[in-house]
Design an enzyme around this catalytic site. Structure first.
Site, PDB file in Angstrom:
ATOM      1  N   ASP A  19      89.993  52.290  59.965  1.00  0.00           N
ATOM      2  CA  ASP A  19      90.123  52.353  61.429  1.00  0.00           C
ATOM      3  C   ASP A  19      91.480  52.945  61.776  1.00  0.00           C
ATOM      4  N   ALA A  20      91.477  53.841  62.757  1.00  0.00           N
ATOM      5  CA  ALA A  20      92.720  54.513  63.163  1.00  0.00           C
ATOM      6  C   ALA A  20      93.580  53.626  64.060  1.00  0.00           C
ATOM      7  N   LEU A  21      93.047  52.479  64.489  1.00  0.00           N
ATOM      8  CA  LEU A  21      93.761  51.576  65.405  1.00  0.00           C
ATOM      9  C   LEU A  21      94.258  52.307  66.651  1.00  0.00           C
ATOM     10  N   TYR A  61      81.616  61.903  77.068  1.00  0.00           N
ATOM     11  CA  TYR A  61      81.358  60.918  75.997  1.00  0.00           C
ATOM     12  C   TYR A  61      79.973  61.140  75.391  1.00  0.00           C
ATOM     13  N   THR A  96      74.339  56.088  70.600  1.00  0.00           N
ATOM     14  CA  THR A  96      74.095  55.455  71.900  1.00  0.00           C
ATOM     15  C   THR A  96      72.846  56.015  72.575  1.00  0.00           C
ATOM     16  N   ASP A  97      72.292  55.231  73.500  1.00  0.00           N
ATOM     17  CA  ASP A  97      71.158  55.738  74.289  1.00  0.00           C
ATOM     18  C   ASP A  97      71.612  56.763  75.321  1.00  0.00           C
ATOM     19  N   GLU A  98      72.941  56.856  75.534  1.00  0.00           N
ATOM     20  CA  GLU A  98      73.425  57.742  76.599  1.00  0.00           C
ATOM     21  C   GLU A  98      73.191  59.210  76.281  1.00  0.00           C
ATOM     22  N   LYS A 132      78.836  62.377  71.615  1.00  0.00           N
ATOM     23  CA  LYS A 132      77.988  61.569  70.707  1.00  0.00           C
ATOM     24  C   LYS A 132      76.727  62.360  70.343  1.00  0.00           C
ATOM     25  N   GLU A 177      85.593  57.455  70.096  1.00  0.00           N
ATOM     26  CA  GLU A 177      86.070  57.156  71.442  1.00  0.00           C
ATOM     27  C   GLU A 177      84.819  56.777  72.216  1.00  0.00           C
ATOM     28  N   SER A 178      84.873  55.663  72.966  1.00  0.00           N
ATOM     29  CA  SER A 178      83.613  55.095  73.448  1.00  0.00           C
ATOM     30  C   SER A 178      83.522  54.867  74.958  1.00  0.00           C
ATOM     31  N   LYS A 223      85.425  47.957  79.873  1.00  0.00           N
ATOM     32  CA  LYS A 223      83.986  48.118  80.108  1.00  0.00           C
ATOM     33  C   LYS A 223      83.551  47.055  81.116  1.00  0.00           C
ATOM     34  N   ILE A 254      82.222  46.707  68.397  1.00  0.00           N
ATOM     35  CA  ILE A 254      80.989  46.479  67.625  1.00  0.00           C
ATOM     36  C   ILE A 254      81.295  46.457  66.126  1.00  0.00           C
ATOM     37  N   GLY A 281      79.216  62.095  88.159  1.00  0.00           N
ATOM     38  CA  GLY A 281      78.102  62.328  87.224  1.00  0.00           C
ATOM     39  C   GLY A 281      77.482  61.036  86.713  1.00  0.00           C
TER      40      GLY A 281
HETATM   41  P1  NAD Z   1      85.343  50.766  70.516  1.00  0.00           P
HETATM   42  O1  NAD Z   1      85.979  51.804  71.365  1.00  0.00           O
HETATM   43  O2  NAD Z   1      85.500  49.334  70.870  1.00  0.00           O
HETATM   44  O3  NAD Z   1      85.869  50.917  69.004  1.00  0.00           O
HETATM   45  C1  NAD Z   1      86.015  52.142  68.384  1.00  0.00           C
HETATM   46  C2  NAD Z   1      86.859  51.920  67.121  1.00  0.00           C
HETATM   47  O4  NAD Z   1      86.979  53.189  66.457  1.00  0.00           O
HETATM   48  C3  NAD Z   1      88.279  51.437  67.417  1.00  0.00           C
HETATM   49  O5  NAD Z   1      88.602  50.390  66.534  1.00  0.00           O
HETATM   50  C4  NAD Z   1      89.142  52.657  67.137  1.00  0.00           C
HETATM   51  O6  NAD Z   1      90.443  52.325  66.680  1.00  0.00           O
HETATM   52  C5  NAD Z   1      88.335  53.350  66.063  1.00  0.00           C
HETATM   53  N1  NAD Z   1      88.604  54.790  65.965  1.00  0.00           N
HETATM   54  C6  NAD Z   1      88.739  55.686  66.983  1.00  0.00           C
HETATM   55  N2  NAD Z   1      88.992  56.918  66.484  1.00  0.00           N
HETATM   56  C7  NAD Z   1      88.995  56.791  65.129  1.00  0.00           C
HETATM   57  C8  NAD Z   1      89.175  57.708  64.062  1.00  0.00           C
HETATM   58  N3  NAD Z   1      89.424  59.009  64.291  1.00  0.00           N
HETATM   59  N4  NAD Z   1      89.105  57.243  62.799  1.00  0.00           N
HETATM   60  C9  NAD Z   1      88.882  55.927  62.555  1.00  0.00           C
HETATM   61  N5  NAD Z   1      88.705  55.016  63.528  1.00  0.00           N
HETATM   62  C10 NAD Z   1      88.765  55.443  64.803  1.00  0.00           C
HETATM   63  O7  NAD Z   1      83.829  51.195  70.442  1.00  0.00           O
HETATM   64  P2  NAD Z   1      82.520  50.284  70.294  1.00  0.00           P
HETATM   65  O8  NAD Z   1      82.064  49.895  71.634  1.00  0.00           O
HETATM   66  O9  NAD Z   1      82.766  49.253  69.249  1.00  0.00           O
HETATM   67  O10 NAD Z   1      81.492  51.367  69.744  1.00  0.00           O
HETATM   68  C11 NAD Z   1      81.336  51.590  68.342  1.00  0.00           C
HETATM   69  C12 NAD Z   1      80.300  52.687  68.140  1.00  0.00           C
HETATM   70  O11 NAD Z   1      79.060  52.265  68.721  1.00  0.00           O
HETATM   71  C13 NAD Z   1      80.666  53.994  68.818  1.00  0.00           C
HETATM   72  O12 NAD Z   1      80.284  55.044  67.963  1.00  0.00           O
HETATM   73  C14 NAD Z   1      79.845  54.006  70.095  1.00  0.00           C
HETATM   74  O13 NAD Z   1      79.526  55.321  70.489  1.00  0.00           O
HETATM   75  C15 NAD Z   1      78.611  53.255  69.632  1.00  0.00           C
HETATM   76  N6  NAD Z   1      77.874  52.532  70.689  1.00  0.00           N
HETATM   77  C16 NAD Z   1      78.552  51.705  71.549  1.00  0.00           C
HETATM   78  C17 NAD Z   1      77.824  50.992  72.506  1.00  0.00           C
HETATM   79  C18 NAD Z   1      78.519  50.041  73.453  1.00  0.00           C
HETATM   80  O14 NAD Z   1      77.877  49.510  74.374  1.00  0.00           O
HETATM   81  N7  NAD Z   1      79.793  49.735  73.267  1.00  0.00           N
HETATM   82  C19 NAD Z   1      76.440  51.132  72.588  1.00  0.00           C
HETATM   83  C20 NAD Z   1      75.790  51.990  71.687  1.00  0.00           C
HETATM   84  C21 NAD Z   1      76.521  52.665  70.729  1.00  0.00           C
HETATM   85  P1  TYD Z   2      80.485  50.700  81.154  1.00  0.00           P
HETATM   86  O1  TYD Z   2      80.683  49.289  80.708  1.00  0.00           O
HETATM   87  O2  TYD Z   2      81.687  51.577  81.286  1.00  0.00           O
HETATM   88  O3  TYD Z   2      79.403  51.337  80.177  1.00  0.00           O
HETATM   89  P2  TYD Z   2      78.599  52.755  80.295  1.00  0.00           P
HETATM   90  O4  TYD Z   2      79.271  53.599  81.308  1.00  0.00           O
HETATM   91  O5  TYD Z   2      78.748  53.295  78.916  1.00  0.00           O
HETATM   92  O6  TYD Z   2      77.201  52.383  80.654  1.00  0.00           O
HETATM   93  O7  TYD Z   2      79.754  50.667  82.555  1.00  0.00           O
HETATM   94  C1  TYD Z   2      78.516  49.995  82.716  1.00  0.00           C
HETATM   95  C2  TYD Z   2      78.054  50.266  84.135  1.00  0.00           C
HETATM   96  O8  TYD Z   2      78.945  49.621  85.047  1.00  0.00           O
HETATM   97  C3  TYD Z   2      78.079  51.735  84.511  1.00  0.00           C
HETATM   98  O9  TYD Z   2      76.973  52.006  85.379  1.00  0.00           O
HETATM   99  C4  TYD Z   2      79.386  51.905  85.274  1.00  0.00           C
HETATM  100  C5  TYD Z   2      79.552  50.561  85.948  1.00  0.00           C
HETATM  101  N1  TYD Z   2      80.932  50.090  86.157  1.00  0.00           N
HETATM  102  C6  TYD Z   2      81.321  49.595  87.404  1.00  0.00           C
HETATM  103  O10 TYD Z   2      80.532  49.571  88.363  1.00  0.00           O
HETATM  104  N2  TYD Z   2      82.601  49.129  87.548  1.00  0.00           N
HETATM  105  C7  TYD Z   2      83.501  49.162  86.529  1.00  0.00           C
HETATM  106  O11 TYD Z   2      84.680  48.760  86.723  1.00  0.00           O
HETATM  107  C8  TYD Z   2      83.082  49.672  85.254  1.00  0.00           C
HETATM  108  C9  TYD Z   2      84.046  49.726  84.094  1.00  0.00           C
HETATM  109  C10 TYD Z   2      81.788  50.116  85.110  1.00  0.00           C
END
Ligand code: NAD
Ligand code: TYD
Length: 351
Positions: A31-33, A158, A132-134, A162, A82-83, A197, A11, A292
């Protein structure tokens, strides 16, 4: 100048790319990469003088303080985290360190920085925390979608980490007057989504001729939002959100996992047909459920729609097609990010 953390992730990278497409204001990208951060996501803006990439952690106080002092950003958008829920189940430690301790250290650095700024900078500064909504836990089938008043009931390491970070952000506002904003968004999908994901994993495995794993009965519900719409919501909240408030962001796209997977297979059947009229659906396999596993998430986005006049641009149908097209056109990106440590993770998951 704004400071984005985690801007090489899914994102964060979409946000930085969009920001520079819409604004001239420069971005520092910290970014920590980790495995989830990939500089290829930023290839199209590499060398752009408006983008300063810094490899480092939000938990590194000296580095963050130095960046704040030297660049005096007017805002921080905190994506760094960490996501991935499954990874948090296998090993929660990193989630505590980054999401809780990291956010705490970042807040401390900002607090110290703001104390030294003039009144105008203190007044206009914003710390936008992306969450996140989680954090709200799991909904029963007939329950109303999550509003901002819903109590926090996180169920995975996770979401608990958050939730803790959201509470810290809130506390720094109430205790120290930090000008914070928090967004709680539903599941995102779109370009540059790491193929661990659900949506990118299904596309990746389908094309590779591998098993498409659905956890449990696949009737869990997620509320999907195209990543560019999440980015537009964050820009809107940054511009016009009320300090101290939280905003739920979602696209009213509640779908079961089974239905998402079937849709992906059908689009792939059309765009990248298999020989002899076979369907990618034949690769679907129901596997052991996630421990869970939250049954249902759904966002009530009425507040951001009403107060900030935000609406998503994509429906699920338009967004998911764009996403599949993007993955088909960017197989080299997928190859690149799925080499190395990714392989070990996937191998240990599904052996
Ligand atoms: P992502 O895992 O793709 O990216 C996370 C980024 O953070 C990576 O580039 C990683 O290198 C960097 N990072 C990790 N630890 C770090 C640190 N200590 N210092 C600096 N950088 C660091 O995650 P994403 O899906 O892009 O999510 C971004 C944010 O949005 C997160 O906070 C997540 O909780 C939130 N969010 C994600 C979703 C989703 O569906 N992906 C939905 C709602 C909210
Ligand atoms: P995910 O993309 O990991 O997002 P989140 O757990 O944060 O919602 O998973 C989305 C939904 O899909 C979740 O209900 C778990 C399910 N899922 C599978 O059924 N198979 C898979 O391989 C993965 C990664 C997720």
């Amino acid at each position: 100048m704004i400071l984005v953390t985690g801007g090489a992730g899914f994102i964060g990278a979409n946000f930085v790319l969009d920001w520079l497409a819409f604004h001239d204001e420069p971005v520092i990208n910290l970014d920590a990469l980790t495995y989830a951060g990939n500089l290829d996501n930023l290839g199209s803006i590499w060398g752009d003088p408006r983008h300063l990439f810094v490899k480092g952690s939000i938990a590194d106080c000296d580095l963050v303080e130095d960046l704040l002092r030297s660049h005096r950003p007017r805002a921080i958008i905190n994506f760094a985290a960490e996501s991935h829920v499954d990874r948090s189940i296998h090993g929660p430690e990193e989630f505590i360190q980054t999401n809780i301790v990291g956010t705490f250290r970042l807040l401390e650095a900002v607090r110290g920085f703001l104390a030294l700024q003039d009144a105008a900078h203190q007044e206009s500064f914003r710390f936008l925390h992306v969450s996140t909504d989680e954090v709200y836990g799991s909904l029963a089938p007939a329950e109303a979608a999550f509003s901002e008043h819903r109590k926090y009931e996180p169920n995975s390491p996770y979401s608990a980490s958050k939730a803790a970070s959201d509470h810290l952000v809130r506390a720094y506002h109430h205790t120290y007057g930090l000008p914070v904003l928090t967004t709680n968004c539903s599941n995102n999908y779109g370009p540059y989504h790491f193929p661990e994901k659900l949506i990118p994993l299904v596309i990746h495995n389908a094309l590779a001729g591998k098993q498409i794993p659905i956890y449990g009965d696949g009737m869990q519900v997620r509320d999907w939002l195209f990543v560019k719409d999440h980015c537009s919501a964050i820009r809107r909240v940054l511009e016009s959100g009320k300090v101290g408030e939280t905003y739920n962001v979602g696209g009213r796209n509640e779908l079961t996992n089974q239905s998402v997977v079937n849709t992906l297979c059908e689009i792939l059947d059309e765009l990248r047909p298999l020989p002899h009229g076979a369907s990618y659906k034949a690769q679907i396999s129901f596997v052991r459920d996630r421990p869970g596993h939250d049954r249902r998430y759904a966002i009530d986005a009425a507040k951001i729609e009403r107060e900030l006049d935000w609406r998503p641009n994509e429906t699920f149908d338009t967004g998911i097609r764009k996403t599949v097209e993007w993955y088909l056109a960017n197989q080299a990106w997928v190859e690149n990010v799925t080499s190395g440590s990714y392989r070990q993770w996937i191998d240990c998951q599904y052996q």
